[in-house]
Design an enzyme around this catalytic site. Sequence first.
Site: not given
Length: 618
Positions: A147, A203, A206-207, A427
């Site tokens: 992750w 960030d 999550e990237e 989302e």
Amino acid sequence: MRFLSTLPLLLGAAFALPSPEDIQERATGSLSSWLSSENTVALQGVLNNIGAGGSKASGASAGVVVASPSKSNPDYFYTWTRDSALVFKALVDQLIAGNKSLEPLIQQYISAQANLQTVNNPSGGLCSGGLAEPKFEVNLTPFTGAWGRPQRDGPALRATAMIAYSRYLIANGNTSAVNNIIWPIVQNDLSYVTQYWNQTTFDLWEEINSSSFFTTAVQYRALVEGNSLATQLGKSCPNCVSQTPQVLCFLQSYWTGSYALSNTGGGRSGKDANSILTSIHVFDPAASCDSTTFQPCSDKALANHKVVTDSFRSIYSINQGIAQGSGVAVGRYPEDSYYNGNPWYLNTFAAAEQLYDAVYQWKKIGSISITSISLPFFKDVYSSAAVGTYASSTTTFTSIINAVQVYADSYMSIAQKYTPSNGALSEQYNRADGTPLSAADLTWSYAAFLTAYNARANVVPASWGASSAKLPNSCSSGSATGPCSAATNTNWGNPGTPTTSNPTTTTGGSCKTTPTSIAVTFNEQKTTSYGENIYIVGSIPALGNWNTANAVALSASKYTASNPVWSVTINFATGTSFEYKYIKKAQDGSVTWESDPNRSYTVAGNCAGTATENDSWR
Ligand SMILES: *[C@@H]1O[C@H](CO)[C@@H](O)[C@H](O)[C@H]1NC(C)=O
Ligand SMILES: *[C@@H]1O[C@H](CO)[C@@H](O)[C@H](O)[C@H]1NC(C)=O
Ligand SMILES: *[C@@H]1O[C@H](CO)[C@@H](O)[C@H](O)[C@H]1NC(C)=O
Ligand SMILES: *[C@@H]1O[C@H](CO)[C@@H](O)[C@H](O)[C@H]1NC(C)=O
Ligand SMILES: *[C@@H]1O[C@H](CO)[C@@H](O)[C@H](O)[C@H]1NC(C)=O
Ligand SMILES: *[C@@H]1O[C@H](CO)[C@@H](O)[C@H](O)[C@H]1NC(C)=O
């Protein structure tokens, strides 16, 4: 969110455009009637996704927020520290606005986070970096897959949510619960921030592993209000004091001249809803239109709002033909390719919320200032806008307020247009035709609606002290390692130590007045695990007459890993004698007794009126 760009996931092909029959019937009717019905749906949508009782959160522990019930394509059935904190901050604000029934759930959230802080995970342990682990299994065990970690906004946002509830408790005369239960948890998160704020992070999407505007801003906020809370409790956070000016200084470096660069790495334009979310999550209703803290009404935040929202105008088909100055569908960032890159409900709500917040601030301040930085924003909504300051008595002020309010509403109308008639918020919604996409019932989407709704209704959160911002002359890097230990006390039912009576003073060796009762403090050294609590029980009514159900709880407020001390102060009449023991109660209520013999104590009189008994578990 949820997409690690380094993993070879090729999602695009799997998400062809929906057939016409898949396209939901759109909600119709006026905006305000939709808003009020959606408000009910959104609160229920949040509650459905929180364990243990939420209808869509089966298997989640008490107080645990599931990001979405979706278990495949995509699998979001995990709990994220960031999402959970933002959701509970929204619920605390609902509590403060009057919904007292939410309080038990808020306490469960805090207890769950105390537990989670101690869970060793791939980012580390409690005092070795583990607090920035982004997500966990919903039963509070670690997620061990690959992750984007660490994500250093999590501890800051969690501190902010808990501090918001702490302010409420203190205002309602319940400082002991804050001292004994919440502060030890908050302190760990503050220590995390003071130690690591100057290191790169993934960030909020999550990237990208670099510095993130949102992360730095929410870290600044947490340290400011963390220090205020410490002061209110008669404690201190010297590292908060030493690091805040440097975090604020660093925050200024993201400004490009026309917008905030959302990530320092990643090779993108840096135009990103990250920065709009920043403005709403650092909003302080008592602040001026201060650009150093990126207040929603500040010239920089307004200029940024235009640049970021404009970046989506030409790239989404559903935004075609919408004029400047009218709201559009807002995604994460224009280069986005997750699910082919689409608008997100939570970002569309955030674009509205920033503007509602700004309107609130202008009305409160009593004027609007237009600078050369914010002029392009204002020209979109009020074509004759010119640099200057307009007092609330002027027609320009009134015209701009009305225009910005209408502009804000137009973002909500876009979300309304693409929300199915049952009000469910996923989302994303499709950039070509507005059909809901990706994770269904995203908890954050619902929470984002709730906060935008309240902002529109002028129901604003409490001030966090943004006005205290003071920029140092120059920036420097920094790190400060602070206190860190397991917060073991989550006993909400009996949070306080009884207050001790004022000790009488002595003069020249004899008592001024002879105390008839003595406040005895029992300190018991006992290392405990999460969910275990220590009690004292004994042979007199004040100690429960040996009945464990009536034992007196000790507090873990002084407990640290190196000095695991539980304590309680109890008043006894001078001369009282009794036998006692300490017991340990586990989360399931089971009781463990200390070994024999019974301890005994006689309350001796003294001038101070206080006494201390130091014991350790046997
Ligand atoms: C208050 O919260 C409860 C859940 O605890 C919810 O069912 C209820 O609808 C809320 N009331 C209002 C007025 O929002
Ligand atoms: C650390 O802070 C300094 C001073 O503000 C800044 O130049 C640097 O980019 C920061 N680095 C990280 C990774 O935050
Ligand atoms: C993130 O970037 C920093 C600084 O470039 C680097 O030291 C660290 O290893 C990176 N972390 C990950 C998980 O890639
Ligand atoms: C303080 O909090 C405790 C635990 O939730 C509760 O039992 C008590 O009623 C609260 N007291 C006040 C004054 O709010
Ligand atoms: C401790 O006190 C209890 C209650 O009076 C008694 O039943 C028990 O026997 C005592 N234990 C010892 C070891 O004396
Ligand atoms: C109890 O322990 C505290 C802290 O270690 C110490 O300051 C105090 O003197 C002790 N009191 C007694 C009566 O042993």
